[in-house]
Design a protein around this motif. Structure first.
Motif, mmCIF file in Angstrom:
data_model
loop_
_atom_site.group_PDB
_atom_site.id
_atom_site.type_symbol
_atom_site.label_atom_id
_atom_site.label_comp_id
_atom_site.label_asym_id
_atom_site.label_seq_id
_atom_site.Cartn_x
_atom_site.Cartn_y
_atom_site.Cartn_z
ATOM 1 N N THR A 297 26.161 18.840 -14.044
ATOM 2 C CA THR A 297 25.300 19.535 -13.103
ATOM 3 C C THR A 297 26.086 19.777 -11.820
ATOM 4 N N ARG A 298 25.473 20.503 -10.887
ATOM 5 C CA ARG A 298 26.091 20.696 -9.574
ATOM 6 C C ARG A 298 26.338 19.360 -8.892
ATOM 7 N N GLU A 299 25.351 18.476 -8.929
ATOM 8 C CA GLU A 299 25.459 17.189 -8.246
ATOM 9 C C GLU A 299 26.514 16.299 -8.891
ATOM 10 N N GLU A 300 26.573 16.301 -10.210
ATOM 11 C CA GLU A 300 27.580 15.498 -10.902
ATOM 12 C C GLU A 300 28.980 16.034 -10.650
ATOM 13 N N TYR A 318 26.055 26.875 -18.691
ATOM 14 C CA TYR A 318 25.396 27.439 -17.513
ATOM 15 C C TYR A 318 26.214 28.561 -16.870
ATOM 16 N N PHE A 319 27.508 28.627 -17.161
ATOM 17 C CA PHE A 319 28.277 29.785 -16.699
ATOM 18 C C PHE A 319 28.012 30.990 -17.605
ATOM 19 N N VAL A 320 27.666 30.739 -18.866
ATOM 20 C CA VAL A 320 27.261 31.822 -19.755
ATOM 21 C C VAL A 320 26.000 32.502 -19.227
ATOM 22 N N SER A 321 25.007 31.709 -18.844
ATOM 23 C CA SER A 321 23.710 32.269 -18.442
ATOM 24 C C SER A 321 23.620 32.573 -16.952
ATOM 25 N N ASN A 322 24.621 32.158 -16.181
ATOM 26 C CA ASN A 322 24.636 32.417 -14.742
ATOM 27 C C ASN A 322 25.997 32.971 -14.349
ATOM 28 N N PRO A 323 26.184 34.290 -14.461
ATOM 29 C CA PRO A 323 27.499 34.861 -14.153
ATOM 30 C C PRO A 323 27.952 34.612 -12.719
ATOM 31 N N ASP A 324 27.004 34.344 -11.828
ATOM 32 C CA ASP A 324 27.320 34.055 -10.428
ATOM 33 C C ASP A 324 27.161 32.566 -10.119
ATOM 34 N N LEU A 325 27.542 31.723 -11.078
ATOM 35 C CA LEU A 325 27.330 30.281 -10.942
ATOM 36 C C LEU A 325 27.917 29.698 -9.658
ATOM 37 N N LEU A 335 18.921 27.939 -11.482
ATOM 38 C CA LEU A 335 19.792 28.475 -12.518
ATOM 39 C C LEU A 335 18.973 29.126 -13.629
ATOM 40 N N ASN A 336 19.513 30.216 -14.190
ATOM 41 C CA ASN A 336 18.935 30.774 -15.409
ATOM 42 C C ASN A 336 19.139 29.781 -16.548
ATOM 43 N N GLU A 337 18.122 29.592 -17.367
ATOM 44 C CA GLU A 337 18.284 28.768 -18.556
ATOM 45 C C GLU A 337 19.112 29.524 -19.597
ATOM 46 N N TYR A 338 19.872 28.798 -20.391
ATOM 47 C CA TYR A 338 20.641 29.444 -21.447
ATOM 48 C C TYR A 338 19.853 29.430 -22.763
ATOM 49 N N ASP A 339 20.198 30.348 -23.635
ATOM 50 C CA ASP A 339 19.552 30.472 -24.943
ATOM 51 C C ASP A 339 20.622 30.306 -26.009
ATOM 52 N N GLU A 340 20.652 29.144 -26.635
ATOM 53 C CA GLU A 340 21.693 28.853 -27.609
ATOM 54 C C GLU A 340 21.659 29.806 -28.801
ATOM 55 N N ALA A 341 20.506 30.360 -29.096
ATOM 56 C CA ALA A 341 20.397 31.270 -30.243
ATOM 57 C C ALA A 341 21.227 32.530 -30.049
ATOM 58 N N THR A 342 21.566 32.865 -28.811
ATOM 59 C CA THR A 342 22.344 34.084 -28.543
ATOM 60 C C THR A 342 23.814 33.795 -28.272
ATOM 61 N N PHE A 343 24.226 32.541 -28.311
ATOM 62 C CA PHE A 343 25.613 32.217 -27.966
ATOM 63 C C PHE A 343 26.607 32.974 -28.845
ATOM 64 N N TYR A 344 26.343 33.051 -30.141
ATOM 65 C CA TYR A 344 27.288 33.643 -31.074
ATOM 66 C C TYR A 344 26.648 34.802 -31.851
ATOM 67 N N SER A 345 25.740 35.518 -31.210
ATOM 68 C CA SER A 345 24.966 36.545 -31.914
ATOM 69 C C SER A 345 25.795 37.776 -32.250
ATOM 70 N N GLN A 346 26.922 37.977 -31.591
ATOM 71 C CA GLN A 346 27.826 39.112 -31.797
ATOM 72 C C GLN A 346 27.288 40.414 -31.238
ATOM 73 N N PRO A 356 20.869 37.778 -15.671
ATOM 74 C CA PRO A 356 20.643 38.287 -14.312
ATOM 75 C C PRO A 356 21.413 37.519 -13.245
ATOM 76 N N PHE A 357 21.818 38.267 -12.224
ATOM 77 C CA PHE A 357 22.421 37.691 -11.032
ATOM 78 C C PHE A 357 21.295 37.287 -10.070
ATOM 79 N N MET A 358 21.642 36.511 -9.048
ATOM 80 C CA MET A 358 20.692 36.167 -8.007
ATOM 81 C C MET A 358 20.203 37.408 -7.283
ATOM 82 N N GLU A 359 19.003 37.332 -6.766
ATOM 83 C CA GLU A 359 18.532 38.388 -5.887
ATOM 84 C C GLU A 359 19.377 38.392 -4.608
#
Length: 362
Positions: A297-300, A318-325, A335-346, A356-359
């Motif tokens: 995590t950020r704190e760790e 979390y860098f996958v789901s947050n391009p502006d981490l 942080l945007n949550e990640y979706d493991e089902a799409t990690f290797y969807s091609q 999405p990026f931050m507002e």
């Protein structure tokens, strides 16, 4: 709100980094026919910040090394080098530092893909059929001693190609049951020649590859990723701490850009589990930049930098789901949550470049 230590500057080899949040080498399986396309350039560009450090997904050193995995990138042909140059240029245009992670699949060759060659390994012991859903494996062929220099040469040429493509350096992948990891770990390596038996012998191939690449492109352009504690593709060691410490000590003499270790708390599916081990002994043994990765995590991440346990922290999911981490860490944004089902969807967009990026007002 105080500034997080993750956003403090750091000098790594020849590169001046503006922060310590690293894009981990996460497999994405969007490189069709092993050649990066424009959506790959967009993906990495999205995750680039000025002075940020990115490590590419695992990139094969040869046709044999890609191991039958569909849509994994390679860097053994001139076409691949040209394609990667477009990706690297997109990262450099935004001020990022970019290393190419290079690998050979070894016996983890995926025969569910259309690929007819027999996998190579330090052993002829096969993997369990259907070890992971959707994957099947052919029995490997044990490399003859006289063939091993040819494997080292493949890595050297891949490193040269990576620099030709514009990468700032390479990371040698020695994790997760790939060819080098198979040589390192005694559950797989049953050789009786100079590459098997003792701990020193089992580490010989890895160190020969390090030396060849460091001589080819420079030690300050050379990093390595290790996972002595990780069990993946039935590849484990009876004394992982001794293995990690030996490698850390042996690598120190090369004055590499960095050593990158996966935390022992990470299991085969990337989940965090309880363990009595830590990377502390490896951190102490390695004289140079030390990168850690493993569900931080950020704190760790702040904590391990504050207590000197690491210099840089790599983030994958979390860098996958947050391009502006890094920016989100800077302002402590959700942080945007990640979706493991799409990690290797091609898919070239969904789960890849559509996060999405931050507002702007955050």
């Amino acid at each position: 709100m105080g500034k997080t230590l993750l956003l403090s500057p750091y000098k790594m080899g020849r590169s001046q980094l503006s922060h310590r949040v690293v894009l981990a080498p996460v497999v994405r399986a969007r490189t069709y026919d092993h050649v990066p396309q424009q959506h790959v350039a967009l993906y990495y560009s999205q995750r680039t910040s000025e002075g940020g450090f990115l490590i590419s997904e695992a990139t094969a050193v040869s046709e044999t090394g890609v191991g039958g995995f569909l849509n994994f990138p390679g860097i053994w042909t001139s076409e691949q080098v040209r394609a990667w140059r477009t990706v690297v240029d997109a990262v450099h245009e935004k001020g990022g530092v970019f290393f190419c992670q290079i690998w050979h699949a070894g016996r983890s060759h995926n025969t569910s893909a259309p690929y007819g060659k027999t996998p190579i390994s330090p052993t002829n012991k096969p993997l369990t059929p259907e070890l992971y859903p959707g994957r099947t494996y052919n029995p490997p062929r044990r490399l003859a001693t006289e063939e091993i220099p040819m494997v080292v040469e493949e890595y050297r040429l891949a490193a040269r190609n990576a620099v030709e493509a514009g990468f700032d350096g390479v990371e040698i992948r020695a994790v997760s049951g790939c060819l080098i990891d198979e040589f390192l770990k005694d559950s797989v390596n049953d050789r009786t020649d100079k590459y098997g038996g003792t701990l020193e012998n089992r580490c010989q191939l890895a160190l020969e590859i390090v030396e060849a690449i460091a001589s080819e492109i420079g030690p300050d352009r050379t990093g390595i990723r290790l996972s002595p504690f990780l069990l993946f593709h039935e590849c484990s060691d009876s004394d992982p701490e001794a293995l990690g410490v030996y490698m850390a000590q042996a690598l120190s003499k090369y004055h590499l850009a960095y050593a990158h270790f996966i935390e022992p708390r990470i299991d085969v599916f990337g989940k965090i589990s309880e363990t009595p081990y830590s990377l502390g002994p490896m951190r102490k043994a390695f004289k140079g930049t030390f990168i850690v990765c493993g569900g931080y995590t950020r704190e760790e991440g702040d904590k391990v930098i504050a207590n000197g346990a690491a210099d840089l922290v790599a983030y994958g999911r979390y860098f996958v789901s947050n391009p502006d981490l890094p920016k989100r860490f800077e302002v402590n944004a959700p942080l945007n949550e990640y979706d493991e089902a799409t990690f290797y969807s091609q898919d070239p967009v969904v789960g890849y470049t559509d996060h999405p990026f931050m507002e702007p007002h955050l």
